[in-house]
Design a protein around this motif. Structure first.
Motif, PDB file in Angstrom:
ATOM      1  N   ILE A  16     -39.790  22.734   6.404  1.00 56.07           N
ATOM      2  CA  ILE A  16     -38.941  23.287   5.348  1.00 56.07           C
ATOM      3  C   ILE A  16     -38.408  22.148   4.470  1.00 56.07           C
ATOM      4  CG2 ILE A  16     -36.851  24.612   4.841  1.00 56.07           C
ATOM      5  CD1 ILE A  16     -37.292  26.023   7.573  1.00 56.07           C
ATOM      6  N   TYR A  17     -38.062  21.023   5.089  1.00 61.93           N
ATOM      7  CA  TYR A  17     -37.588  19.864   4.332  1.00 61.93           C
ATOM      8  C   TYR A  17     -38.658  19.382   3.351  1.00 61.93           C
ATOM      9  CZ  TYR A  17     -36.487  15.021   3.243  1.00 61.93           C
ATOM     10  OH  TYR A  17     -36.267  13.837   2.568  1.00 61.93           O
ATOM     11  N   ILE A  18     -39.905  19.262   3.811  1.00 64.39           N
ATOM     12  CA  ILE A  18     -40.990  18.795   2.949  1.00 64.39           C
ATOM     13  C   ILE A  18     -41.163  19.726   1.758  1.00 64.39           C
ATOM     14  CG2 ILE A  18     -43.497  18.485   2.812  1.00 64.39           C
ATOM     15  CD1 ILE A  18     -43.352  17.521   5.748  1.00 64.39           C
ATOM     16  N   SER A  19     -41.123  21.034   2.003  1.00 68.71           N
ATOM     17  CA  SER A  19     -41.315  21.985   0.909  1.00 68.71           C
ATOM     18  C   SER A  19     -40.185  21.873  -0.110  1.00 68.71           C
ATOM     19  CB  SER A  19     -41.410  23.416   1.446  1.00 68.71           C
ATOM     20  OG  SER A  19     -40.167  23.870   1.942  1.00 68.71           O
ATOM     21  N   GLU A  20     -38.948  21.743   0.356  1.00 67.30           N
ATOM     22  CA  GLU A  20     -37.822  21.632  -0.573  1.00 67.30           C
ATOM     23  C   GLU A  20     -37.844  20.297  -1.309  1.00 67.30           C
ATOM     24  OE1 GLU A  20     -34.160  22.605   1.431  1.00 67.30           O
ATOM     25  OE2 GLU A  20     -34.616  24.751   1.268  1.00 67.30           O
ATOM     26  N   ARG A  21     -38.234  19.230  -0.626  1.00 64.28           N
ATOM     27  CA  ARG A  21     -38.347  17.920  -1.275  1.00 64.28           C
ATOM     28  C   ARG A  21     -39.337  17.969  -2.421  1.00 64.28           C
ATOM     29  NH1 ARG A  21     -41.818  13.888   1.936  1.00 64.28           N
ATOM     30  NH2 ARG A  21     -43.345  15.242   0.917  1.00 64.28           N
ATOM     31  N   ASP A  22     -40.434  18.714  -2.217  1.00 63.93           N
ATOM     32  CA  ASP A  22     -41.490  18.794  -3.224  1.00 63.93           C
ATOM     33  C   ASP A  22     -41.243  19.882  -4.258  1.00 63.93           C
ATOM     34  OD1 ASP A  22     -42.674  16.781  -1.794  1.00 63.93           O
ATOM     35  OD2 ASP A  22     -44.252  18.025  -0.926  1.00 63.93           O
ATOM     36  N   GLY A  23     -40.114  20.579  -4.150  1.00 60.41           N
ATOM     37  CA  GLY A  23     -39.805  21.628  -5.106  1.00 60.41           C
ATOM     38  C   GLY A  23     -40.581  22.911  -4.889  1.00 60.41           C
ATOM     39  N   ASP A  24     -41.044  23.113  -3.662  1.00 57.82           N
ATOM     40  CA  ASP A  24     -41.813  24.309  -3.338  1.00 57.82           C
ATOM     41  C   ASP A  24     -40.972  25.276  -2.499  1.00 57.82           C
ATOM     42  OD1 ASP A  24     -44.063  23.241  -4.585  1.00 57.82           O
ATOM     43  OD2 ASP A  24     -44.696  22.213  -2.752  1.00 57.82           O
ATOM     44  N   THR A  25     -41.455  26.491  -2.393  1.00 58.31           N
ATOM     45  CA  THR A  25     -40.854  27.489  -1.516  1.00 58.31           C
ATOM     46  C   THR A  25     -41.834  27.775  -0.390  1.00 58.31           C
ATOM     47  OG1 THR A  25     -39.601  28.519  -3.309  1.00 58.31           O
ATOM     48  CG2 THR A  25     -39.974  29.838  -1.324  1.00 58.31           C
ATOM     49  N   ILE A  26     -41.356  27.736   0.838  1.00 58.91           N
ATOM     50  CA  ILE A  26     -42.235  27.995   1.979  1.00 58.91           C
ATOM     51  C   ILE A  26     -41.912  29.361   2.563  1.00 58.91           C
ATOM     52  CG2 ILE A  26     -40.735  26.966   3.763  1.00 58.91           C
ATOM     53  CD1 ILE A  26     -43.386  25.680   4.877  1.00 58.91           C
ATOM     54  N   THR A  27     -42.941  30.094   2.899  1.00 57.67           N
ATOM     55  CA  THR A  27     -42.774  31.443   3.438  1.00 57.67           C
ATOM     56  C   THR A  27     -42.970  31.443   4.943  1.00 57.67           C
ATOM     57  OG1 THR A  27     -45.131  31.967   3.199  1.00 57.67           O
ATOM     58  CG2 THR A  27     -43.704  32.400   1.294  1.00 57.67           C
ATOM     59  N   GLY A  28     -42.577  32.541   5.562  1.00 55.77           N
ATOM     60  CA  GLY A  28     -42.803  32.683   6.992  1.00 55.77           C
ATOM     61  C   GLY A  28     -44.284  32.671   7.329  1.00 55.77           C
ATOM     62  N   THR A  29     -45.089  33.279   6.456  1.00 59.03           N
ATOM     63  CA  THR A  29     -46.538  33.300   6.668  1.00 59.03           C
ATOM     64  C   THR A  29     -47.110  31.890   6.649  1.00 59.03           C
ATOM     65  OG1 THR A  29     -46.716  35.482   5.636  1.00 59.03           O
ATOM     66  CG2 THR A  29     -48.735  34.158   5.780  1.00 59.03           C
ATOM     67  N   ARG A  30     -46.620  31.084   5.709  1.00 60.70           N
ATOM     68  CA  ARG A  30     -47.102  29.700   5.612  1.00 60.70           C
ATOM     69  C   ARG A  30     -46.655  28.892   6.824  1.00 60.70           C
ATOM     70  NH1 ARG A  30     -50.964  26.268   4.660  1.00 60.70           N
ATOM     71  NH2 ARG A  30     -50.398  24.401   3.500  1.00 60.70           N
ATOM     72  N   LEU A  31     -45.447  29.105   7.292  1.00 62.08           N
ATOM     73  CA  LEU A  31     -44.976  28.420   8.494  1.00 62.08           C
ATOM     74  C   LEU A  31     -45.848  28.781   9.696  1.00 62.08           C
ATOM     75  CD1 LEU A  31     -41.101  28.732   8.116  1.00 62.08           C
ATOM     76  CD2 LEU A  31     -42.391  26.590   8.239  1.00 62.08           C
ATOM     77  N   ALA A  32     -46.181  30.049   9.824  1.00 57.58           N
ATOM     78  CA  ALA A  32     -47.027  30.491  10.931  1.00 57.58           C
ATOM     79  C   ALA A  32     -48.378  29.797  10.875  1.00 57.58           C
ATOM     80  CB  ALA A  32     -47.209  32.008  10.880  1.00 57.58           C
ATOM     81  N   GLU A  33     -48.914  29.660   9.659  1.00 58.30           N
ATOM     82  CA  GLU A  33     -50.215  28.998   9.486  1.00 58.30           C
ATOM     83  C   GLU A  33     -50.131  27.527   9.860  1.00 58.30           C
ATOM     84  OE1 GLU A  33     -53.192  27.723   5.795  1.00 58.30           O
ATOM     85  OE2 GLU A  33     -51.645  29.246   5.488  1.00 58.30           O
ATOM     86  N   LEU A  34     -49.112  26.834   9.368  1.00 63.40           N
ATOM     87  CA  LEU A  34     -48.987  25.402   9.603  1.00 63.40           C
ATOM     88  C   LEU A  34     -48.686  25.072  11.060  1.00 63.40           C
ATOM     89  CD1 LEU A  34     -46.938  24.421   6.423  1.00 63.40           C
ATOM     90  CD2 LEU A  34     -49.326  23.826   6.888  1.00 63.40           C
TER      91      LEU A  34
END
Length: 218
Positions: A16-34
């Protein structure tokens, strides 16, 4: 870092930190994938993180770090990157990211301070990603997809999301696509979604998905 924060929670915080640092929004689906877990597992974990005051969920059900969560995430990321520097003395740069996961959750404040001093206060990890607080050090670097044929550049950074794919890191290392390596852009084909580089007199073609994760200094 408190002992109550599990390694699993720290993994979520880091992403979540990486996504916010890069100005992105991370979803639950993306977290499950990663994280290679199921969607219900992500949902339950995020609920616990909300309960513990580490994140807030927005109207679209995407997580955002609270000040408490951000502080913990920065500590996790910094210790992970310091562990990579410690391990790179013994392992190749394509292997240290995976191995550092076993260390980042156990490094103490005392060891963290000692590593920072021993490493002369590094601003980036061995892959060129910024330690928390040093984002300006990498701000001028651009992804390969923004270049044009004929550009001569220096590889500076392999993004964390690319780091998490061991096979990709091994391929990049084999092809000498690593921080500090000078390369020439031979061809950029948007219709084919590929970038071809001249690396040490060898041609290497990368898809845009990978090329977006490789940052260079022009």
């Amino acid at each position: 870092m408190t002992s109550k924060t599990s390694a699993t929670i720290e993994d979520y915080l880091g992403l979540i930190y990486i996504s916010e640092r890069d100005g992105d929004t991370i979803t639950g689906t993306r977290l499950a994938e990663l994280l290679a877990v199921t969607a219900p597992t992500v949902t339950n974990t995020l609920k616990r993180m909300v309960r513990d005051g580490l994140i807030l969920m927005d109207a679209t059900h995407c997580p955002h770090l609270t000040p408490k969560g951000d502080q913990l995430a920065r500590t996790v990321m910094r210790r992970h990157m310091l562990a990579e520097w410690m391990l790179i003395r013994m392992l190749s740069w394509s292997k240290v990211h995976h191995e550092a996961h076993g260390f980042e959750h156990t490094i103490s404040e005392e060891v963290e301070r000692a590593l920072l001093q021993d490493l002369n206060q590094p601003e980036t990890c061995p892959h060129g990603n910024p330690l928390p607080g040093h984002e300006a050090a990498v701000s001028a670097w651009v992804p390969l997809t923004l270049l044009k044929a004929g550009d001569n550049v220096t590889i500076r950074r392999i993004h964390e999301l690319a780091e998490s794919i061991p096979e990709l890191l091994a391929f990049l290392e084999e092809k000498n696509i690593e921080p500090g390596q000078k390369v020439k852009v031979v061809e950029v084909l948007p219709f084919n979604q590929t970038v071809t580089l001249n690396v040490c007199e060898n041609l290497v073609t990368l898809g845009f998905t990978t090329a977006r994760q490789i940052f260079v200094e022009v």
